[in-house]
Design a protein around this motif. Structure first.
Motif, PDB file in Angstrom:
ATOM      1  N   ALA A  79      41.951  48.364  34.356  1.00 12.50           N
ATOM      2  CA  ALA A  79      41.974  47.022  33.770  1.00 12.50           C
ATOM      3  C   ALA A  79      42.997  46.099  34.424  1.00 12.50           C
ATOM      4  CB  ALA A  79      42.250  47.124  32.271  1.00 12.50           C
ATOM      5  N   HIS A  80      44.075  46.660  34.961  1.00 10.82           N
ATOM      6  CA  HIS A  80      45.148  45.823  35.504  1.00 10.82           C
ATOM      7  C   HIS A  80      45.102  45.707  37.028  1.00 10.82           C
ATOM      8  CE1 HIS A  80      46.897  45.574  31.552  1.00 10.82           C
ATOM      9  NE2 HIS A  80      46.932  46.883  31.458  1.00 10.82           N
ATOM     10  N   THR A  81      44.056  46.246  37.646  1.00 13.02           N
ATOM     11  CA  THR A  81      43.949  46.218  39.105  1.00 13.02           C
ATOM     12  C   THR A  81      42.995  45.107  39.539  1.00 13.02           C
ATOM     13  OG1 THR A  81      44.291  48.613  39.168  1.00 13.02           O
ATOM     14  CG2 THR A  81      43.408  47.571  41.159  1.00 13.02           C
ATOM     15  N   PRO A  82      43.401  44.242  40.472  1.00 14.15           N
ATOM     16  CA  PRO A  82      42.503  43.175  40.934  1.00 14.15           C
ATOM     17  C   PRO A  82      41.304  43.739  41.682  1.00 14.15           C
ATOM     18  CG  PRO A  82      44.483  43.257  42.290  1.00 14.15           C
ATOM     19  CD  PRO A  82      44.716  44.190  41.138  1.00 14.15           C
ATOM     20  N   ILE A  83      40.176  43.051  41.521  1.00 16.06           N
ATOM     21  CA  ILE A  83      38.916  43.488  42.129  1.00 16.06           C
ATOM     22  C   ILE A  83      38.321  42.342  42.936  1.00 16.06           C
ATOM     23  CG2 ILE A  83      36.567  44.311  41.685  1.00 16.06           C
ATOM     24  CD1 ILE A  83      37.657  45.383  38.973  1.00 16.06           C
ATOM     25  N   ILE A  84      37.931  42.636  44.171  1.00 14.12           N
ATOM     26  CA  ILE A  84      37.158  41.696  44.981  1.00 14.12           C
ATOM     27  C   ILE A  84      35.766  42.284  45.157  1.00 14.12           C
ATOM     28  CG2 ILE A  84      36.885  40.608  47.238  1.00 14.12           C
ATOM     29  CD1 ILE A  84      39.873  40.501  47.518  1.00 14.12           C
ATOM     30  N   VAL A  85      34.762  41.507  44.795  1.00 15.13           N
ATOM     31  CA  VAL A  85      33.378  41.952  44.887  1.00 15.13           C
ATOM     32  C   VAL A  85      32.842  41.668  46.289  1.00 15.13           C
ATOM     33  CG1 VAL A  85      31.042  41.446  44.079  1.00 15.13           C
ATOM     34  CG2 VAL A  85      32.897  41.734  42.428  1.00 15.13           C
ATOM     35  N   LEU A  86      32.132  42.636  46.848  1.00 17.63           N
ATOM     36  CA  LEU A  86      31.486  42.487  48.150  1.00 17.63           C
ATOM     37  C   LEU A  86      29.997  42.277  47.920  1.00 17.63           C
ATOM     38  CD1 LEU A  86      33.244  45.480  49.946  1.00 17.63           C
ATOM     39  CD2 LEU A  86      33.984  43.088  49.848  1.00 17.63           C
ATOM     40  N   THR A  87      29.428  41.280  48.578  1.00 19.71           N
ATOM     41  CA  THR A  87      28.033  40.947  48.306  1.00 19.71           C
ATOM     42  C   THR A  87      27.324  40.477  49.562  1.00 19.71           C
ATOM     43  OG1 THR A  87      26.586  39.552  46.942  1.00 19.71           O
ATOM     44  CG2 THR A  87      28.624  38.569  47.704  1.00 19.71           C
ATOM     45  N   GLY A  88      25.995  40.562  49.542  1.00 18.05           N
ATOM     46  CA  GLY A  88      25.180  39.996  50.600  1.00 18.05           C
ATOM     47  C   GLY A  88      24.822  38.557  50.259  1.00 18.05           C
ATOM     48  N   LEU A  89      24.242  37.857  51.201  1.00 24.69           N
ATOM     49  CA  LEU A  89      23.884  36.453  50.986  1.00 24.69           C
ATOM     50  C   LEU A  89      22.946  36.280  49.799  1.00 24.69           C
ATOM     51  CD1 LEU A  89      23.366  35.214  54.661  1.00 24.69           C
ATOM     52  CD2 LEU A  89      25.141  34.467  53.068  1.00 24.69           C
ATOM     53  N   ASP A  90      22.060  37.256  49.574  1.00 27.35           N
ATOM     54  CA  ASP A  90      21.079  37.126  48.503  1.00 27.35           C
ATOM     55  C   ASP A  90      21.650  37.504  47.141  1.00 27.35           C
ATOM     56  OD1 ASP A  90      21.397  39.750  49.268  1.00 27.35           O
ATOM     57  OD2 ASP A  90      19.306  40.306  48.902  1.00 27.35           O
ATOM     58  N   ASP A  91      22.925  37.929  47.081  1.00 27.23           N
ATOM     59  CA  ASP A  91      23.531  38.337  45.814  1.00 27.23           C
ATOM     60  C   ASP A  91      24.680  37.427  45.399  1.00 27.23           C
ATOM     61  OD1 ASP A  91      21.883  40.514  45.386  1.00 27.23           O
ATOM     62  OD2 ASP A  91      23.133  41.858  46.587  1.00 27.23           O
ATOM     63  N   GLU A  92      24.777  36.231  45.982  1.00 19.26           N
ATOM     64  CA  GLU A  92      25.930  35.378  45.703  1.00 19.26           C
ATOM     65  C   GLU A  92      25.976  34.944  44.239  1.00 19.26           C
ATOM     66  OE1 GLU A  92      28.375  31.632  47.671  1.00 19.26           O
ATOM     67  OE2 GLU A  92      26.360  32.106  48.368  1.00 19.26           O
ATOM     68  N   THR A  93      24.825  34.706  43.628  1.00 20.70           N
ATOM     69  CA  THR A  93      24.799  34.325  42.211  1.00 20.70           C
ATOM     70  C   THR A  93      25.381  35.430  41.350  1.00 20.70           C
ATOM     71  OG1 THR A  93      22.846  32.933  42.533  1.00 20.70           O
ATOM     72  CG2 THR A  93      23.333  33.632  40.288  1.00 20.70           C
ATOM     73  N   LEU A  94      25.027  36.664  41.670  1.00 24.91           N
ATOM     74  CA  LEU A  94      25.569  37.809  40.940  1.00 24.91           C
ATOM     75  C   LEU A  94      27.076  37.905  41.138  1.00 24.91           C
ATOM     76  CD1 LEU A  94      25.038  40.391  39.264  1.00 24.91           C
ATOM     77  CD2 LEU A  94      24.705  41.604  41.425  1.00 24.91           C
ATOM     78  N   ALA A  95      27.537  37.639  42.356  1.00 23.68           N
ATOM     79  CA  ALA A  95      28.969  37.700  42.639  1.00 23.68           C
ATOM     80  C   ALA A  95      29.734  36.648  41.842  1.00 23.68           C
ATOM     81  CB  ALA A  95      29.211  37.509  44.134  1.00 23.68           C
ATOM     82  N   LEU A  96      29.182  35.451  41.736  1.00 22.69           N
ATOM     83  CA  LEU A  96      29.828  34.399  40.942  1.00 22.69           C
ATOM     84  C   LEU A  96      29.916  34.806  39.478  1.00 22.69           C
ATOM     85  CD1 LEU A  96      28.176  31.243  42.539  1.00 22.69           C
ATOM     86  CD2 LEU A  96      30.601  31.838  42.615  1.00 22.69           C
ATOM     87  N   LYS A  97      28.877  35.460  38.990  1.00 19.63           N
ATOM     88  CA  LYS A  97      28.902  35.953  37.615  1.00 19.63           C
ATOM     89  C   LYS A  97      30.000  37.000  37.454  1.00 19.63           C
ATOM     90  CE  LYS A  97      27.342  36.583  33.400  1.00 19.63           C
ATOM     91  NZ  LYS A  97      27.542  35.559  32.332  1.00 19.63           N
ATOM     92  N   ALA A  98      30.157  37.845  38.464  1.00 20.11           N
ATOM     93  CA  ALA A  98      31.203  38.870  38.414  1.00 20.11           C
ATOM     94  C   ALA A  98      32.587  38.239  38.339  1.00 20.11           C
ATOM     95  CB  ALA A  98      31.098  39.785  39.635  1.00 20.11           C
ATOM     96  N   VAL A  99      32.798  37.157  39.084  1.00 20.16           N
ATOM     97  CA  VAL A  99      34.087  36.457  39.037  1.00 20.16           C
ATOM     98  C   VAL A  99      34.329  35.882  37.647  1.00 20.16           C
ATOM     99  CG1 VAL A  99      35.367  34.465  39.919  1.00 20.16           C
ATOM    100  CG2 VAL A  99      34.148  35.970  41.505  1.00 20.16           C
ATOM    101  N   SER A 100      33.280  35.347  37.030  1.00 19.64           N
ATOM    102  CA  SER A 100      33.430  34.796  35.680  1.00 19.64           C
ATOM    103  C   SER A 100      33.760  35.879  34.667  1.00 19.64           C
ATOM    104  CB  SER A 100      32.152  34.060  35.255  1.00 19.64           C
ATOM    105  OG  SER A 100      31.097  34.969  34.966  1.00 19.64           O
ATOM    106  N   LEU A 101      33.438  37.134  34.998  1.00 19.99           N
ATOM    107  CA  LEU A 101      33.705  38.252  34.093  1.00 19.99           C
ATOM    108  C   LEU A 101      35.010  38.974  34.418  1.00 19.99           C
ATOM    109  CD1 LEU A 101      30.107  39.767  33.774  1.00 19.99           C
ATOM    110  CD2 LEU A 101      31.333  38.358  32.110  1.00 19.99           C
ATOM    111  N   GLY A 102      35.760  38.456  35.393  1.00 19.24           N
ATOM    112  CA  GLY A 102      37.078  39.032  35.615  1.00 19.24           C
ATOM    113  C   GLY A 102      37.408  39.479  37.018  1.00 19.24           C
ATOM    114  N   ALA A 103      36.411  39.541  37.917  1.00 20.93           N
ATOM    115  CA  ALA A 103      36.734  39.838  39.314  1.00 20.93           C
ATOM    116  C   ALA A 103      37.576  38.693  39.871  1.00 20.93           C
ATOM    117  CB  ALA A 103      35.458  40.014  40.132  1.00 20.93           C
TER     118      ALA A 103
END
Length: 242
Positions: A79-103
């Motif tokens: 819970a206290h460790t920062p996370i950077i999500v890795l994504t392909g061009l076709d998954d950018e919407t999912l990545a943005l959602k991940a950032v909104s959830l705490g990434a």
């Protein structure tokens, strides 16, 4: 010049992508990255059960987990460790959602340079550190407010209570479930004291200056004398919010 050491858990099932990220991290000029690479979420969770990392690089599409569930399980384990999500061009919407959830951030595979990767990691670590510190201070403040004998509440501009501490319930005799989102008049309390209180609250919202009032008011144990300090809370934009 001695390099800063940072440990990174890279959870990536593509060997070529994993090799590329490791190579970019080796090229960092001011940071020495110690990287552990795993291909499956389950293996990453095993490492997190007994190892503390400075940051996690996380592919959301893994052989044993996919999508935001991957992020949720990693957050539960670290819970206290920062996370950077890795994504392909076709998954950018999912990545943005991940950032909104705490990434802390996301990076698009194939569009990342070594300098950008190193900077993203360092900035993500710092942002997470600040977030963790803020959360700790909020918890300490909540513990203080909920254990003092003084009556404390927060009121919006419509004079509705949006928070009351346990002392409010004990002294005033109104459960929080019955007063949150309501005014005194909504729950049937209409006295000279409540009129004074409401008029003074309006003055605080208008002037932005604290006020102190004294009055007697009915409580769970009969009428009681109160001295109340009304203090405005300002938003980041400088507007009085409560």
């Amino acid at each position: 010049m001695n390099k800063e050491n940072l440990s990174v858990l890279l959870i990536e099932d593509s060997p070529s992508d994993a090799d590329l990220f490791q190579e970019m991290l080796r090229e960092a000029s001011v940071v020495r990255f110690e990287v552990v690479v795993v291909e499956r979420l389950s293996d990453g969770l095993k490492y997190l059960s007994n190892t503390q990392f400075d940051l996690i690089l996380l592919d959301l599409s893994l052989p044993d987990s996919h999508g935001l569930e991957t992020l949720n399980r990693i957050q539960a384990a670290a819970a206290h460790t920062p996370i950077i999500v890795l994504t392909g061009l076709d998954d950018e919407t999912l990545a943005l959602k991940a950032v909104s959830l705490g990434a802390q951030d996301y990076l698009i595979k194939g569009n990342v340079a070594s300098t950008l990767l190193a900077h993203a990691i360092r900035y993500s670590i710092e942002r997470k550190r600040l977030t963790n510190t803020l959360h700790q201070h909020e918890q300490e403040f909540k513990t203080l407010v909920e254990n003092v004998p003084d009556v404390i509440s927060r009121i919006d501009q419509d004079l509705r209570r949006i928070y009351v501490n346990p002392a409010f319930e004990a002294v005033i005799g109104i459960p929080s479930s019955e007063i949150i989102g309501k005014t005194y008049q909504d729950v049937g309390i209409k006295t000279a004291a409540t009129t004074l209180w409401e008029d003074t609250i309006r003055t605080v919202f208008k002037s932005g200056q604290p006020q102190i009032i004294e009055y007697t008011s009915p409580t769970a144990k009969g009428w009681r004398y109160f001295q109340t300090r009304l203090v405005p809370e300002f938003s980041e934009e400088g507007v009085i919010s409560t």
